[in-house]
Design a protein around this motif. Structure first.
Motif, PDB file in Angstrom:
ATOM      1  N   ARG A 181     -38.028  19.541 102.329  1.00  0.00           N
ATOM      2  CA  ARG A 181     -37.105  20.653 102.580  1.00  0.00           C
ATOM      3  C   ARG A 181     -37.501  21.829 101.666  1.00  0.00           C
ATOM      4  NH1 ARG A 181     -31.454  21.197 104.385  1.00  0.00           N
ATOM      5  NH2 ARG A 181     -31.337  18.949 104.725  1.00  0.00           N
TER       6      ARG A 181
ATOM      7  N   ARG B  59     -28.422  40.619 104.356  1.00  0.00           N
ATOM      8  CA  ARG B  59     -28.137  39.926 105.618  1.00  0.00           C
ATOM      9  C   ARG B  59     -29.377  39.196 106.134  1.00  0.00           C
ATOM     10  NH1 ARG B  59     -26.726  43.994 108.105  1.00  0.00           N
ATOM     11  NH2 ARG B  59     -28.511  44.385 109.484  1.00  0.00           N
TER      12      ARG B  59
ATOM     13  N   GLU C 106     -30.039  36.081 104.019  1.00  0.00           N
ATOM     14  CA  GLU C 106     -29.067  35.023 104.330  1.00  0.00           C
ATOM     15  C   GLU C 106     -29.420  34.354 105.661  1.00  0.00           C
ATOM     16  OE1 GLU C 106     -26.298  32.256 104.252  1.00  0.00           O
ATOM     17  OE2 GLU C 106     -26.869  33.555 102.565  1.00  0.00           O
ATOM     18  N   MET C 107     -29.851  35.123 106.643  1.00  0.00           N
ATOM     19  CA  MET C 107     -30.238  34.534 107.931  1.00  0.00           C
ATOM     20  C   MET C 107     -31.465  33.638 107.769  1.00  0.00           C
ATOM     21  SD  MET C 107     -29.560  37.364 110.934  1.00  0.00           S
ATOM     22  CE  MET C 107     -30.390  38.748 110.144  1.00  0.00           C
TER      23      MET C 107
ATOM     24  N   LYS D 147     -32.441  32.009 105.094  1.00  0.00           N
ATOM     25  CA  LYS D 147     -32.059  30.790 104.385  1.00  0.00           C
ATOM     26  C   LYS D 147     -31.238  29.860 105.272  1.00  0.00           C
ATOM     27  CE  LYS D 147     -31.921  33.124  99.872  1.00  0.00           C
ATOM     28  NZ  LYS D 147     -31.019  33.637  98.801  1.00  0.00           N
ATOM     29  N   SER D 148     -30.217  30.386 105.933  1.00  0.00           N
ATOM     30  CA  SER D 148     -29.316  29.545 106.724  1.00  0.00           C
ATOM     31  C   SER D 148     -30.023  28.965 107.943  1.00  0.00           C
ATOM     32  CB  SER D 148     -28.074  30.341 107.146  1.00  0.00           C
ATOM     33  OG  SER D 148     -28.426  31.463 107.932  1.00  0.00           O
ATOM     34  N   ASP D 149     -30.868  29.759 108.602  1.00  0.00           N
ATOM     35  CA  ASP D 149     -31.594  29.236 109.763  1.00  0.00           C
ATOM     36  C   ASP D 149     -32.543  28.112 109.360  1.00  0.00           C
ATOM     37  OD1 ASP D 149     -30.308  31.082 111.311  1.00  0.00           O
ATOM     38  OD2 ASP D 149     -32.057  32.346 111.696  1.00  0.00           O
TER      39      ASP D 149
ATOM     40  N   MET E 105     -32.318  26.084 106.705  1.00  0.00           N
ATOM     41  CA  MET E 105     -31.549  24.896 106.317  1.00  0.00           C
ATOM     42  C   MET E 105     -30.943  24.199 107.536  1.00  0.00           C
ATOM     43  SD  MET E 105     -31.968  24.407 103.186  1.00  0.00           S
ATOM     44  CE  MET E 105     -32.443  25.216 101.664  1.00  0.00           C
ATOM     45  N   ARG E 106     -30.435  24.970 108.486  1.00  0.00           N
ATOM     46  CA  ARG E 106     -29.849  24.369 109.686  1.00  0.00           C
ATOM     47  C   ARG E 106     -30.919  23.630 110.488  1.00  0.00           C
ATOM     48  NH1 ARG E 106     -27.326  28.381 111.207  1.00  0.00           N
ATOM     49  NH2 ARG E 106     -28.884  29.356 112.566  1.00  0.00           N
TER      50      ARG E 106
ATOM     51  N   ASP F 227     -31.637  20.417 108.689  1.00  0.00           N
ATOM     52  CA  ASP F 227     -30.528  19.470 108.887  1.00  0.00           C
ATOM     53  C   ASP F 227     -30.668  18.770 110.234  1.00  0.00           C
ATOM     54  OD1 ASP F 227     -29.385  20.077 106.447  1.00  0.00           O
ATOM     55  OD2 ASP F 227     -27.938  21.505 107.270  1.00  0.00           O
TER      56      ASP F 227
END
Length: 302
Positions: A130, A162, A165-166, A168-170, A172-173, A176
Motif C-alpha cells: 500500500r 482538493r 485529497e482526491m 490520496k482518497s482514490d 486508498m479506496r 481497499d
C-alpha cells in the motif's frame, strides 16, 4: 518510507561483505554498491552490480580502432574523442544493474527505452504494498498552454488541496477494494492477476534494470533533461550522480558533448555563418519554420 527495517538491515549486511577479485573495479562504484538512494516519496535507486570502468572503454576502443587511436595521448582524451565522434561501441563494454522502486506511470515511460534487460516485481504472484506516489504541493501544476505534454503554472490554495485529497482518497479506496477482492475470508477471493487491474497508476512497483553505458547515456540525455517529466527526471538525476562516480571521465564527456551540447541542422549552421559575416538573419530569411526559429533562438540565448 523507501525501505523497511528488514530491507535496510539486509543492505547493511551486503555492504559489510568483501570478496577478493581479479576483475576491474571502480572505487566510486564500490562505495555506491547496494546503497538505496531515495527518490520521490517511497522510491529509490540502488546499484546491484556493474562491469567495467573508464579504462574498459579505452581498452575496447584500442582493440576496435587499432592504430587510429595512437594519436590520443591519454584515456580521458580518447574517451572525449569517442564521445565527440559518436563512436558508441566502446561504451557498450560497461554495464550496470540497478534495483529501482518507482510509480507504475513512471515505469511505463521508462520502459519505452527498449535497450535494457528488465525483470519487474510480479503482481500475478505477489501482493503489492500500500504505497502510492502523492506529489508534493510544488509538483502540482496545471496543463501547459504551449506544450501539450508539459506543465504550466502551479496549482494553489483550495484547488491544490482538493486535488491532493482526491489523489490520496482514490488511491486508498482502490487499494481497499484490491484487498477485499483478494481476501479468502468467506469467499473464494479473486486471483491476484485479475485483482491488480483495479490499482491506480501511482502505486509503486520495483524492477531490476540492466543496461550498457551507451544506452544508459541515451536514457539520461532524454530523461535528465530539464524538459523531461519531473517524476522520471529525479530518477535520472540520481543515476547521473551514480554514473559520475562510476566512470568519471566518460560522464564528464557525456555532460559536455551530450547534455551541454546541441545538434544543429545544416540550415541553422548556415545561419550562424551568415551572422558571423555580419548579415542580419531573421526567421523570414532563415529558411526555418517558426518553431525551428524559436528553438534556434533558444540555443543562441536570444
Amino acid at each position: 518510507m523507501p525501505l523497511s527495517p528488514d530491507q535496510a538491515a539486509e543492505i547493511t549486511a551486503q555492504r559489510a561483505q568483501t570478496t577478493p577479485t581479479r576483475r576491474v573495479t571502480s572505487p566510486g562504484m564500490e562505495e555506491r554498491l547496494y546503497t538505496a538512494h531515495p527518490v520521490l516519496d517511497h522510491g529509490f535507486v540502488r546499484v546491484i552490480d556493474y562491469m567495467g570502468d573508464d579504462a574498459a572503454i579505452c581498452q575496447a576502443a584500442r582493440v576496435s580502432y587499432g592504430k587510429g587511436t595512437k594519436s590520443v595521448s591519454n584515456d580521458e582524451g580518447l574517451i572525449r574523442y569517442l564521445m565527440r565522434h559518436w563512436h558508441s561501441t566502446p561504451f557498450e563494454m560497461c554495464e550496470i544493474k540497478l534495483h529501482v522502486k518507482l510509480p507504475v506511470f513512471v515505469a511505463r515511460q521508462w520502459i519505452r527505452h527498449r535497450t535494457a534487460n528488465v525483470n519487474e516485481y510480479s503482481a500475478r504472484y505477489s501482493i503489492l504494498d500500500r504505497e502510492f506516489y502523492i506529489p508534493a504541493p510544488d509538483a502540482l501544476a496545471a496543463q501547459s498552454t504551449v506544450n501539450n505534454q508539459g506543465r504550466g503554472e502551479l496549482l494553489e490554495g483550495e484547488e491544490a488541496a482538493r486535488v491532493l485529497e482526491m489523489l490520496k482518497s482514490d488511491a486508498m479506496r482502490a487499494y481497499d477494494h484490491y484487498e477485499a477482492m483478494l481476501s479468502t475470508e468467506g469467499q473464494k477471493g479473486l486471483a491476484r492477476e485479475l485483482a491488480r487491474m483495479n490499482l491506480p497508476a501511482n502505486i509503486y512497483t520495483q524492477w531490476y534494470w540492466k543496461v550498457d553505458l551507451h544506452n544508459l547515456f541515451h536514457f539520461l540525455r532524454l530523461r535528465a533533461d530539464v524538459h523531461a517529466q519531473y517524476e522520471i527526471r529525479v530518477y535520472a538525476e540520481t543515476i547521473c550522480e551514480i554514473v559520475a562516480d562510476w566512470v568519471p571521465a566518460a560522464f564528464k564527456a557525456f555532460e559536455d558533448y551530450r547534455m551541454g551540447g546541441v545538434n544543429l541542422s545544416a540550415t541553422a549552421l548556415d545561419c550562424i555563418r551568415r551572422m558571423l559575416k555580419g548579415e542580419e538573419v531573421t526567421q523570414e530569411n532563415s529558411g526555418m519554420s517558426k518553431g525551428e526559429w524559436r528553438e534556434f533562438e533558444g540555443v543562441l540565448g536570444g
